[in-house]
Motif scaffolding. Structure first.
Motif, PDB file in Angstrom:
ATOM      1  N   THR A 168      38.045  42.569  43.402  1.00  0.00           N
ATOM      2  CA  THR A 168      38.565  43.564  44.174  1.00  0.00           C
ATOM      3  C   THR A 168      39.215  44.566  43.459  1.00  0.00           C
ATOM      4  O   THR A 168      39.188  44.588  41.803  1.00  0.00           O
ATOM      5  N   GLY A 169      39.815  45.400  43.718  1.00  0.00           N
ATOM      6  CA  GLY A 169      40.504  46.405  42.930  1.00  0.00           C
ATOM      7  C   GLY A 169      41.702  45.986  42.260  1.00  0.00           C
ATOM      8  O   GLY A 169      42.176  46.468  41.323  1.00  0.00           O
ATOM      9  N   GLU A 170      42.193  44.790  42.763  1.00  0.00           N
ATOM     10  CA  GLU A 170      43.326  44.215  42.129  1.00  0.00           C
ATOM     11  C   GLU A 170      43.378  42.980  41.504  1.00  0.00           C
ATOM     12  O   GLU A 170      44.110  42.777  40.605  1.00  0.00           O
ATOM     13  N   SER A 171      42.101  42.254  41.658  1.00  0.00           N
ATOM     14  CA  SER A 171      41.994  40.971  40.862  1.00  0.00           C
ATOM     15  C   SER A 171      40.454  40.416  40.815  1.00  0.00           C
ATOM     16  O   SER A 171      39.593  41.122  41.648  1.00  0.00           O
ATOM     17  N   VAL A 172      40.243  39.661  39.960  1.00  0.00           N
ATOM     18  CA  VAL A 172      39.018  38.657  39.962  1.00  0.00           C
ATOM     19  C   VAL A 172      39.313  37.453  40.276  1.00  0.00           C
ATOM     20  O   VAL A 172      39.949  36.911  39.474  1.00  0.00           O
ATOM     21  N   ARG A 173      38.821  36.723  41.474  1.00  0.00           N
ATOM     22  CA  ARG A 173      39.170  35.447  41.746  1.00  0.00           C
ATOM     23  C   ARG A 173      37.794  34.554  41.678  1.00  0.00           C
ATOM     24  O   ARG A 173      36.603  35.208  41.933  1.00  0.00           O
ATOM     25  N   ILE A 174      38.214  33.546  40.966  1.00  0.00           N
ATOM     26  CA  ILE A 174      37.017  32.657  40.654  1.00  0.00           C
ATOM     27  C   ILE A 174      37.219  31.202  41.247  1.00  0.00           C
ATOM     28  O   ILE A 174      38.317  30.577  41.145  1.00  0.00           O
ATOM     29  N   GLU A 175      36.345  30.767  41.854  1.00  0.00           N
ATOM     30  CA  GLU A 175      36.391  29.310  42.512  1.00  0.00           C
ATOM     31  C   GLU A 175      35.183  28.549  42.314  1.00  0.00           C
ATOM     32  O   GLU A 175      34.003  29.357  42.644  1.00  0.00           O
ATOM     33  N   VAL A 205      40.189  27.072  40.732  1.00  0.00           N
ATOM     34  CA  VAL A 205      40.529  28.225  40.998  1.00  0.00           C
ATOM     35  C   VAL A 205      41.315  29.077  40.137  1.00  0.00           C
ATOM     36  O   VAL A 205      42.211  28.702  39.727  1.00  0.00           O
ATOM     37  N   ALA A 206      40.833  30.024  39.775  1.00  0.00           N
ATOM     38  CA  ALA A 206      41.538  31.115  38.788  1.00  0.00           C
ATOM     39  C   ALA A 206      41.423  32.562  39.642  1.00  0.00           C
ATOM     40  O   ALA A 206      40.555  33.008  40.069  1.00  0.00           O
ATOM     41  N   GLU A 207      42.611  33.183  39.388  1.00  0.00           N
ATOM     42  CA  GLU A 207      42.672  34.513  39.674  1.00  0.00           C
ATOM     43  C   GLU A 207      43.176  35.395  38.607  1.00  0.00           C
ATOM     44  O   GLU A 207      44.602  35.208  38.073  1.00  0.00           O
ATOM     45  N   LEU A 208      42.627  36.558  38.213  1.00  0.00           N
ATOM     46  CA  LEU A 208      42.934  37.442  37.098  1.00  0.00           C
ATOM     47  C   LEU A 208      43.297  38.690  37.613  1.00  0.00           C
ATOM     48  O   LEU A 208      42.427  39.495  38.204  1.00  0.00           O
ATOM     49  N   PRO A 209      44.403  39.197  37.639  1.00  0.00           N
ATOM     50  CA  PRO A 209      44.727  40.422  37.874  1.00  0.00           C
ATOM     51  C   PRO A 209      43.992  41.722  37.253  1.00  0.00           C
ATOM     52  O   PRO A 209      44.072  41.426  35.894  1.00  0.00           O
ATOM     53  N   VAL A 210      43.870  42.691  37.947  1.00  0.00           N
ATOM     54  CA  VAL A 210      43.004  43.591  37.044  1.00  0.00           C
ATOM     55  C   VAL A 210      43.848  44.959  36.678  1.00  0.00           C
ATOM     56  O   VAL A 210      44.548  45.473  37.760  1.00  0.00           O
ATOM     57  N   ARG A 211      44.468  44.836  35.575  1.00  0.00           N
ATOM     58  CA  ARG A 211      45.481  45.956  35.177  1.00  0.00           C
ATOM     59  C   ARG A 211      44.760  47.473  35.231  1.00  0.00           C
ATOM     60  O   ARG A 211      43.964  47.543  34.604  1.00  0.00           O
TER      61      ARG A 211
END
Length: 355
Positions: free
Chosen positions: A298-305, A349-355
């Motif tokens: 998404t525009g805010e983050s990359v979520r990995i599961e 589960v990991a979530e990386l914010p997109v800065r």
């Protein structure tokens, strides 16, 4: 280069002003001939113009010339201010360029020389000590500040180098662990199967995986060589190939990448490595099994599961794989969790914010 040239021009201008003042004082009060005035003024003032490349020589010549012109009665004592300024300029450079022992020795020589030819009266001596002492303090303080900035810059460079080495070590761990796990599984299959066709298939997978691992390792180690041509870092576009390589090892991967795959390179590499390490764990501990990898951008983050239907684990270990995934997420201030799934198996589960 331009800034240094400007400094030399300033020094040349200061030397010219001091030379004019010294020459004027010589001709105004003593009425000396020009053949004596010009060389004397040049010896006193011109070293100021070259004080940066040759601080010791400039200081020695200026100080000696100042003593000589006063003792030789070429310059009157009341006009000692201009030569003293020249001595102060060169003393400052000496304090900046040389260690404390050298610069303190220069300060003593300058005070003795200027105060001595000035008559030696206590008020003059005190004024000379105060003025030249202040010049020395400013120069020495500048030297300490520059030394501190240099050390700070070196420390930052060392920290950056250590960080780069740590990054390379982490990347190598992920590459080697993932590919060797696939190779080990296929080698085990080849050793136990009875059919030559299946053995040949396993050997082909081992060959392809080995070549892929070597290619990635060359790209990583290339950063340690100056002028090396570096290959692009793997990202979300390489997830499909990653999933295909896990299939021959007995892990059926269902990959679902949602959203725009165009993310910053660092985020894409971290997401790739997290999926790679998660699949490596499935190959090691759960194969044969089915695995689902969902990457949502998404525009805010990359979520990995990443979830699998293997036997799961009773206790969460502290292997380098999980630690590496957690560190990658922490770099970007994201969130990470890993543990048994609700319906069995294992879930990352990991979530990386997109800065």
């Amino acid at each position: 280069m331009i800034a240094r040239l400007h400094l030399y021009l300033v020094d040349a201008a200061a030397a010219a002003v001091i030379a004019v003042l010294v020459a004027y004082a010589m001709t105004e009060h003593r009425d000396k001939p020009w053949w004596l005035v010009l060389p004397s003024a040049a010896l006193v003032a011109l070293p100021v113009a070259v004080r940066r490349p040759w601080p010791v020589v400039a200081f020695a010549i200026t100080t000696a010339a100042t003593v000589a012109v006063v003792i030789g009665q070429v310059l009157p004592v009341p006009a000692l201010g201009a030569p003293a300024a020249a001595v102060g300029f060169t003393l400052y450079t000496l304090a900046v360029d040389r260690n404390r022992t050298w610069s303190l020795a220069g300060l003593v020589v300058a005070v003795v020389a200027v105060a001595g030819v000035g008559g030696g009266e206590p008020p003059n001596v005190l004024a000379t000590v105060a003025a030249l002492g202040a010049v020395w303090v400013i120069g020495h303080t500048t030297r300490l500040r520059r030394s501190f900035l240099t050390r700070e810059s070196e420390q930052r460079a060392e920290q950056a180098l250590a960080g780069e080495r740590l990054r390379i070590a982490r990347e190598l761990h992920d590459v080697v662990a993932h590919n060797l796990s696939l190779i080990a599984v296929q080698a085990g299959n080849a050793a136990h199967v009875r059919s030559p066709e299946h053995a040949y298939e396993a050997l082909e997978v081992i060959s392809e995986t080995s070549r892929a691992a070597l290619t990635e390792m060359r790209g990583l180690l290339g950063v340690l060589r100056s002028g090396a041509d570096l290959v692009p870092s793997p990202g979300l576009a390489g997830l499909a190939q990653l999933a295909d390589r896990a299939s021959p090892a007995g892990v059926r991967v269902s990959l679902d990448v949602r959203g725009d795959a165009a993310v910053p390179e660092g985020i894409g590499l971290s997401a790739y490595r997290i999926v790679q390490e998660a699949l490596t764990n499935v190959v090691k501990h759960a194969a044969p099994a089915s695995c689902t990898a969902v990457v949502e951008v998404t525009g805010e983050s990359v979520r990995i599961e990443v979830t699998d239907d293997g036997p799961g684990v009773k206790e969460l270990g502290m292997g380098h794989g999980l630690i590496g995934m957690r560190e990658r997420v922490a770099v970007y201030g994201g969130t990470f969790s890993a543990g048994p799934g609700e319906g069995g198996g294992f879930r990352v589960v990991a979530e990386l914010p997109v800065r």
